[in-house]
Scaffold this active site. Structure first.
Site, PDB file in Angstrom:
ATOM      1  N   GLU A   1      45.700  67.113 -36.766  1.00 49.87           N
ATOM      2  CA  GLU A   1      46.370  65.832 -36.483  1.00 49.87           C
ATOM      3  C   GLU A   1      47.699  66.107 -35.811  1.00 49.87           C
ATOM      4  OE1 GLU A   1      47.215  63.077 -39.648  1.00 49.87           O
ATOM      5  OE2 GLU A   1      45.427  63.682 -40.766  1.00 49.87           O
TER       6      GLU A   1
ATOM      7  N   GLU B   1      52.932  53.454 -38.883  1.00 43.49           N
ATOM      8  CA  GLU B   1      51.576  53.854 -39.252  1.00 43.49           C
ATOM      9  C   GLU B   1      50.516  53.014 -38.543  1.00 43.49           C
ATOM     10  OE1 GLU B   1      50.463  56.350 -41.142  1.00 43.49           O
ATOM     11  OE2 GLU B   1      52.484  57.102 -41.483  1.00 43.49           O
TER      12      GLU B   1
ATOM     13  N   GLU C   1      45.720  50.681 -35.911  1.00 45.32           N
ATOM     14  CA  GLU C   1      44.988  50.197 -37.092  1.00 45.32           C
ATOM     15  C   GLU C   1      45.881  49.232 -37.876  1.00 45.32           C
ATOM     16  OE1 GLU C   1      42.763  53.530 -39.123  1.00 45.32           O
ATOM     17  OE2 GLU C   1      43.826  54.681 -37.571  1.00 45.32           O
TER      18      GLU C   1
ATOM     19  N   LYS D   1      46.845  49.647 -41.753  1.00 46.52           N
ATOM     20  CA  LYS D   1      47.591  50.799 -42.249  1.00 46.52           C
ATOM     21  C   LYS D   1      49.011  50.373 -42.620  1.00 46.52           C
ATOM     22  CE  LYS D   1      46.934  54.919 -41.409  1.00 46.52           C
ATOM     23  NZ  LYS D   1      46.923  56.328 -40.924  1.00 46.52           N
TER      24      LYS D   1
END
Length: 361
Positions: A262, A325, A316, A319
């Site tokens: 990541e 985030e 997203e 999140k």
């Protein structure tokens, strides 16, 4: 002054440059998260990635069978994840075989399952029961794969860089005491034996300060001098990767490959985090792609290429808790790019250009 209703040549060049920041032949992995209530169906995602992008591998954070099936016959590599809570049960051989029979066997090899990630940042988040069972579960799960004849599927486990006691300068780096010989040494031995990669999550975003902005973003800067090696580091990604390498070397495993499981940069965030914006996100991801596709490696690992997964595929909306985030995605849920760094196929650049021209007719 240009009064024509048609785009000027200057405008054309600027438009194309947005999409040609890095070579379009660059392949890259991406983390495909699903914490959103507006995300497209997995079948649409698989078709989009295969036909319109250079992304050739994905990593998911579970064993979502809809996603795994959607990527069958796409030739895109898929890495799946064992949830942290399932780790202790997989130290039992029977449970491990049952897990493989349920989550791998029905889909492989039509879906090219590449890695099974056992947990996510287990050492960082604990609890101790998971830490103690992590390497044993990896070994037992590997044995279950071998018994099925699935030898090509690798086993690893991604780590936050909280595993490092220090990273500045890289020559002084080491793993945290306790984790080093208790978990990471045995894990690295297993990875060496099975020819799998050591997975780490190096986020320069979390090391950002206004004073080191360019260092984090692959932009020109004075660099970080490591007097022990005489190396001047020109970006934080190299610094972090070499810190991991030095720490591995101190345990006797300098040659185990490192996988960037990541890394990313948000295009939006909480008001205090003004560095979370599309310009910085594009700069970081562009620099990252150039770095990992160049084959130049790092100062202490020259010539290495690192299998790399950008975080993340989509913004997203579920999140949190921070806005950062929610905004790590390369794409919005409608597949429109949040910013452009050369991930679209060349043909898609042409289509986007024609769409752009149509707006002037």
């Amino acid at each position: 002054m240009n009064t024509s209703k048609h785009p000027s040549l200057h405008t054309i060049v600027l438009f194309l440059n947005l999409f040609l920041i890095v070579p379009l032949t660059t392949s890259i992995g991406v983390n495909y998260g699903t914490l959103g209530d507006n995300l497209p169906p997995p079948s649409d995602v698989a078709h989009f990635l295969k036909t319109r992008t250079t992304i050739d591998r994905i990593r998911i954070f579970d064993v979502n069978t809809d996603i795994i099936k959607a990527f069958a016959d796409t030739n895109i590599l898929v890495s799946v994840t064992v949830p942290n809570g399932d780790i202790p049960s997989l130290t039992d051989a029977r449970n491990a075989r049952r897990w493989v029979d349920t989550n791998i066997k029905p889909f492989y090899p039509a879906t090219k399952i590449h890695y099974i990630c056992v947990g996510t940042e287990v050492l960082h988040w604990g609890p101790q029961n998971l830490v103690d069972n992590l390497v044993p579960a990896m070994k037992v799960l590997h044995s279950a794969l071998v018994k099925e004849g699935f030898d090509e599927i690798k086993i690893s486990s991604p780590h936050s860089l909280g595993i490092l006691l220090s990273s500045d300068p890289p020559s002084n780096a080491s793993f945290r005491p306790g984790w080093d010989v208790g978990s990471l040494g045995p894990m690295l031995e297993f990875l060496k034996e099975t020819k799998a990669g050591f997975m780490v999550n190096p986020y320069t975003y979390f090391g950002y300060s206004p004073a080191n902005a360019n260092f984090c973003l692959f932009k020109p800067n004075p660099g970080l001098f490591d007097k022990a090696t005489g190396i001047t580091y020109t970006n934080q990604f190299d610094q972090l990767m070499d810190a991991v390498h030095v720490s591995m070397k101190k345990l006797g495993y300098p040659d185990v490959e490192i996988v960037v499981a990541e890394t990313g940069w948000p295009s939006g965030g909480d008001p205090a985090n003004v560095h979370a914006n599309p310009t910085n996100a594009a700069a970081y991801i562009s620099g990252l792609m150039k770095k990992v596709s160049s084959g130049n490696g790092t100062p202490l690992m020259p010539g290495r290429k690192f299998e790399t997964y950008i975080f993340a595929l989509f913004n997203e909306n579920l999140k949190g808790p921070s806005l950062d985030e929610k905004n790590f995605g390369l794409f919005r849920p409608d597949f429109s790019p949040v910013y452009n760094v050369g991930i679209m196929h060349a043909s898609q650049v042409i289509f986007l250009w024609f769409d752009y021209i149509e707006t002037f007719r």
